[in-house]
Write a protein that holds these residues in place. Structure first.
Motif, PDB file in Angstrom:
ATOM      1  N   VAL A 109      20.336  49.657  20.459  1.00 50.08           N
ATOM      2  CA  VAL A 109      22.173  49.706  20.113  1.00 50.08           C
ATOM      3  C   VAL A 109      21.871  50.803  19.054  1.00 50.08           C
ATOM      4  CG1 VAL A 109      23.765  48.999  20.538  1.00 50.08           C
ATOM      5  CG2 VAL A 109      22.056  48.663  22.147  1.00 50.08           C
ATOM      6  N   VAL A 110      23.128  51.114  18.606  1.00 46.46           N
ATOM      7  CA  VAL A 110      23.434  52.041  16.923  1.00 46.46           C
ATOM      8  C   VAL A 110      24.891  51.363  17.302  1.00 46.46           C
ATOM      9  CG1 VAL A 110      24.225  53.456  15.744  1.00 46.46           C
ATOM     10  CG2 VAL A 110      21.739  53.322  17.268  1.00 46.46           C
ATOM     11  N   CYS A 111      25.320  51.181  16.121  1.00 45.84           N
ATOM     12  CA  CYS A 111      27.070  50.923  15.986  1.00 45.84           C
ATOM     13  C   CYS A 111      27.933  51.937  14.757  1.00 45.84           C
ATOM     14  CB  CYS A 111      27.641  49.366  16.147  1.00 45.84           C
ATOM     15  SG  CYS A 111      29.338  48.776  15.465  1.00 45.84           S
ATOM     16  N   LEU A 112      29.234  52.258  15.130  1.00 44.51           N
ATOM     17  CA  LEU A 112      29.134  53.557  14.070  1.00 44.51           C
ATOM     18  C   LEU A 112      30.912  53.279  14.500  1.00 44.51           C
ATOM     19  CD1 LEU A 112      28.392  56.775  15.754  1.00 44.51           C
ATOM     20  CD2 LEU A 112      28.492  54.893  16.837  1.00 44.51           C
ATOM     21  N   PRO A 113      31.323  54.230  13.361  1.00 49.41           N
ATOM     22  CA  PRO A 113      32.887  54.457  13.915  1.00 49.41           C
ATOM     23  C   PRO A 113      33.025  55.503  14.404  1.00 49.41           C
ATOM     24  CG  PRO A 113      31.958  54.841  10.814  1.00 49.41           C
ATOM     25  CD  PRO A 113      31.260  54.363  11.931  1.00 49.41           C
ATOM     26  N   CYS A 114      34.289  55.787  15.052  1.00 45.08           N
ATOM     27  CA  CYS A 114      34.781  56.860  15.769  1.00 45.08           C
ATOM     28  C   CYS A 114      36.171  56.660  16.199  1.00 45.08           C
ATOM     29  CB  CYS A 114      33.751  57.215  16.776  1.00 45.08           C
ATOM     30  SG  CYS A 114      34.393  58.328  18.124  1.00 45.08           S
ATOM     31  N   ASN A 115      36.668  57.192  15.164  1.00 44.06           N
ATOM     32  CA  ASN A 115      37.889  57.750  16.066  1.00 44.06           C
ATOM     33  C   ASN A 115      39.137  56.575  15.924  1.00 44.06           C
ATOM     34  OD1 ASN A 115      37.045  59.658  18.598  1.00 44.06           O
ATOM     35  ND2 ASN A 115      38.162  60.660  16.880  1.00 44.06           N
ATOM     36  N   GLY A 116      38.723  55.441  14.769  1.00 46.67           N
ATOM     37  CA  GLY A 116      39.827  54.899  13.964  1.00 46.67           C
ATOM     38  C   GLY A 116      38.914  52.909  14.673  1.00 46.67           C
ATOM     39  N   LYS A 117      37.655  53.081  15.431  1.00 51.45           N
ATOM     40  CA  LYS A 117      37.426  51.998  15.448  1.00 51.45           C
ATOM     41  C   LYS A 117      35.918  52.405  15.667  1.00 51.45           C
ATOM     42  CE  LYS A 117      39.348  51.577  19.707  1.00 51.45           C
ATOM     43  NZ  LYS A 117      39.571  51.352  21.169  1.00 51.45           N
ATOM     44  N   TYR A 118      35.522  50.393  16.380  1.00 48.75           N
ATOM     45  CA  TYR A 118      33.947  50.865  15.575  1.00 48.75           C
ATOM     46  C   TYR A 118      33.479  51.003  17.380  1.00 48.75           C
ATOM     47  CZ  TYR A 118      33.167  49.903  10.841  1.00 48.75           C
ATOM     48  OH  TYR A 118      32.809  50.054   9.189  1.00 48.75           O
ATOM     49  N   ARG A 119      31.872  51.748  17.122  1.00 51.76           N
ATOM     50  CA  ARG A 119      31.339  51.995  19.256  1.00 51.76           C
ATOM     51  C   ARG A 119      30.269  51.749  18.776  1.00 51.76           C
ATOM     52  NH1 ARG A 119      36.135  54.468  22.329  1.00 51.76           N
ATOM     53  NH2 ARG A 119      37.359  55.496  20.382  1.00 51.76           N
ATOM     54  N   LEU A 120      29.877  50.520  19.875  1.00 51.18           N
ATOM     55  CA  LEU A 120      28.175  50.880  20.345  1.00 51.18           C
ATOM     56  C   LEU A 120      27.616  52.018  20.911  1.00 51.18           C
ATOM     57  CD1 LEU A 120      28.214  46.888  21.909  1.00 51.18           C
ATOM     58  CD2 LEU A 120      28.658  47.965  19.059  1.00 51.18           C
ATOM     59  N   ILE A 121      26.304  52.294  20.474  1.00 54.59           N
ATOM     60  CA  ILE A 121      26.370  52.983  21.536  1.00 54.59           C
ATOM     61  C   ILE A 121      24.738  53.540  21.985  1.00 54.59           C
ATOM     62  CG2 ILE A 121      28.046  55.338  20.308  1.00 54.59           C
ATOM     63  CD1 ILE A 121      25.425  55.887  18.896  1.00 54.59           C
ATOM     64  N   ALA A 122      24.022  54.050  22.702  1.00 57.22           N
ATOM     65  CA  ALA A 122      22.911  53.920  23.598  1.00 57.22           C
ATOM     66  C   ALA A 122      22.671  55.217  24.230  1.00 57.22           C
ATOM     67  CB  ALA A 122      22.929  52.437  24.500  1.00 57.22           C
ATOM     68  N   ASP A 123      21.219  55.241  24.165  1.00 56.76           N
ATOM     69  CA  ASP A 123      21.101  56.827  24.946  1.00 56.76           C
ATOM     70  C   ASP A 123      20.837  56.260  26.700  1.00 56.76           C
ATOM     71  OD1 ASP A 123      19.929  58.885  26.186  1.00 56.76           O
ATOM     72  OD2 ASP A 123      17.822  58.116  25.678  1.00 56.76           O
ATOM     73  N   LEU A 124      22.163  56.679  27.516  1.00 55.40           N
ATOM     74  CA  LEU A 124      22.227  56.600  28.828  1.00 55.40           C
ATOM     75  C   LEU A 124      21.000  56.979  29.377  1.00 55.40           C
ATOM     76  CD1 LEU A 124      24.913  56.364  30.074  1.00 55.40           C
ATOM     77  CD2 LEU A 124      24.666  59.381  31.096  1.00 55.40           C
ATOM     78  N   ALA A 125      20.104  58.161  29.842  1.00 54.20           N
ATOM     79  CA  ALA A 125      19.001  57.866  29.942  1.00 54.20           C
ATOM     80  C   ALA A 125      18.431  56.111  30.039  1.00 54.20           C
ATOM     81  CB  ALA A 125      18.054  59.181  29.301  1.00 54.20           C
ATOM     82  N   ASP A 126      18.270  55.381  28.964  1.00 55.89           N
ATOM     83  CA  ASP A 126      17.851  54.030  28.668  1.00 55.89           C
ATOM     84  C   ASP A 126      18.126  53.119  29.966  1.00 55.89           C
ATOM     85  OD1 ASP A 126      16.451  51.617  28.327  1.00 55.89           O
ATOM     86  OD2 ASP A 126      15.508  53.089  26.247  1.00 55.89           O
ATOM     87  N   GLU A 127      17.744  52.743  30.711  1.00 58.44           N
ATOM     88  CA  GLU A 127      18.440  51.555  31.092  1.00 58.44           C
ATOM     89  C   GLU A 127      18.634  50.394  30.528  1.00 58.44           C
ATOM     90  OE1 GLU A 127      17.526  51.554  36.325  1.00 58.44           O
ATOM     91  OE2 GLU A 127      16.346  52.564  35.500  1.00 58.44           O
ATOM     92  N   ALA A 128      17.576  50.032  29.873  1.00 59.75           N
ATOM     93  CA  ALA A 128      17.478  48.747  28.869  1.00 59.75           C
ATOM     94  C   ALA A 128      18.865  48.850  27.610  1.00 59.75           C
ATOM     95  CB  ALA A 128      16.028  48.641  28.849  1.00 59.75           C
ATOM     96  N   ALA A 129      18.250  49.595  27.176  1.00 61.29           N
ATOM     97  CA  ALA A 129      19.581  50.082  25.830  1.00 61.29           C
ATOM     98  C   ALA A 129      21.332  50.310  27.355  1.00 61.29           C
ATOM     99  CB  ALA A 129      19.415  51.628  25.626  1.00 61.29           C
ATOM    100  N   VAL A 130      21.101  50.370  28.083  1.00 58.69           N
ATOM    101  CA  VAL A 130      22.951  50.050  28.062  1.00 58.69           C
ATOM    102  C   VAL A 130      22.917  49.251  28.633  1.00 58.69           C
ATOM    103  CG1 VAL A 130      24.240  51.184  30.004  1.00 58.69           C
ATOM    104  CG2 VAL A 130      22.931  52.734  29.281  1.00 58.69           C
ATOM    105  N   MET A 131      22.014  48.523  29.457  1.00 58.62           N
ATOM    106  CA  MET A 131      21.774  46.891  29.574  1.00 58.62           C
ATOM    107  C   MET A 131      22.223  46.295  28.186  1.00 58.62           C
ATOM    108  SD  MET A 131      22.608  45.939  32.542  1.00 58.62           S
ATOM    109  CE  MET A 131      21.965  44.516  32.888  1.00 58.62           C
ATOM    110  N   GLY A 132      21.924  46.510  27.760  1.00 60.41           N
ATOM    111  CA  GLY A 132      21.400  45.812  26.784  1.00 60.41           C
ATOM    112  C   GLY A 132      23.752  45.692  25.846  1.00 60.41           C
ATOM    113  N   VAL A 133      24.150  47.042  26.173  1.00 59.69           N
ATOM    114  CA  VAL A 133      25.156  46.856  25.525  1.00 59.69           C
ATOM    115  C   VAL A 133      26.301  46.341  26.077  1.00 59.69           C
ATOM    116  CG1 VAL A 133      27.482  48.288  25.259  1.00 59.69           C
ATOM    117  CG2 VAL A 133      24.848  49.046  24.398  1.00 59.69           C
TER     118      VAL A 133
END
Length: 214
Positions: free
Chosen positions: A28-52
């Motif tokens: 999971v990566v956290c990065l700034p986007c449009n004035g707020k920080y976002r958590l992002i993950a590979d949509l194809a990775d079920e475990a990564a999405v669940m991690g978010v």
């Protein structure tokens, strides 16, 4: 939690590749986007999405967001794309316009369940933030996106709060310092040629009407 300064991340192809590598490895990566920080993950990775979801302790039926790099990538996530939606896409993407679609049924089961839990739809857009756009392009797949705050709590503009909230949950943090929250995206749904504004935001309704009548 690894930390990279935003200026370094945006000016280095090696740092960009490192971000993509973390996503490809299920992080999971956290990065700034449009004035707020976002958590992002590979949509194809079920475990990564669940991690978010687990990192946010997200249990409520909050709408989901996916970033795609282009219209072709949209077709990998969304079903039944109305011609009017295509018209908005061609004119207003990349940009702060989120369009809700039916999610494709061949998406990983648990991912699809998360995406449609709130509204039966998944919100998608091509981000106008150049850095985010580059990441999606480099990864070559859609990314799952969520604001970097705990369930029903603020803190998505503060690196200190994010480090406190998500220590041990984030693989990589892109630190741009404290952010000034920007306007939210406009959210619409399109069905049978009719466009409904679900949430007012950065793109005014008049602009949407003007685009469709052009």
């Amino acid at each position: 939690m690894d930390i990279i300064k935003y200026d370094e991340a945006t000016n280095s192809s090696d740092k960009l590749q490192h971000i993509v590598n973390v996503l490809e490895d299920g992080g999971v990566v956290c990065l700034p986007c449009n004035g707020k920080y976002r958590l992002i993950a590979d949509l194809a990775d079920e475990a990564a999405v669940m991690g978010v979801m687990q990192a946010k302790r997200r249990v409520s039926k909050a709408p989901s967001l996916v970033f795609v790099a282009d219209e072709k990538m949209l077709d990998d996530v969304a079903d039944d794309i109305d011609p009017k939606a295509r018209q908005l896409i061609k004119s207003l993407w990349p940009g702060p316009l989120t369009i809700r679609f039916d999610a494709r049924r061949d998406l990983p089961r648990d991912v699809r369940k998360i995406l449609v839990k709130a509204t039966g739809k998944v919100g998608i857009r091509i981000p106008d933030d150049e850095f985010c756009h580059k990441i999606v392009e480099k990864l070559g797949r859609p990314i799952y996106v969520s604001s970097a705050n705990k369930e029903n709590k603020h803190g998505e503009t503060s690196p200190a709060q994010i480090r406190q909230n998500f220590f041990g949950r984030i693989g990589l943090f892109i630190d741009a310092g404290d952010l000034n929250a920007g306007p939210s995206s406009t959210v619409v749904e399109v069905k049978n040629g009719e466009v409904k504004v679900v949430r007012d935001g950065h793109v005014p309704a008049e602009k949407i009407t003007e685009t469709l009548s052009a």
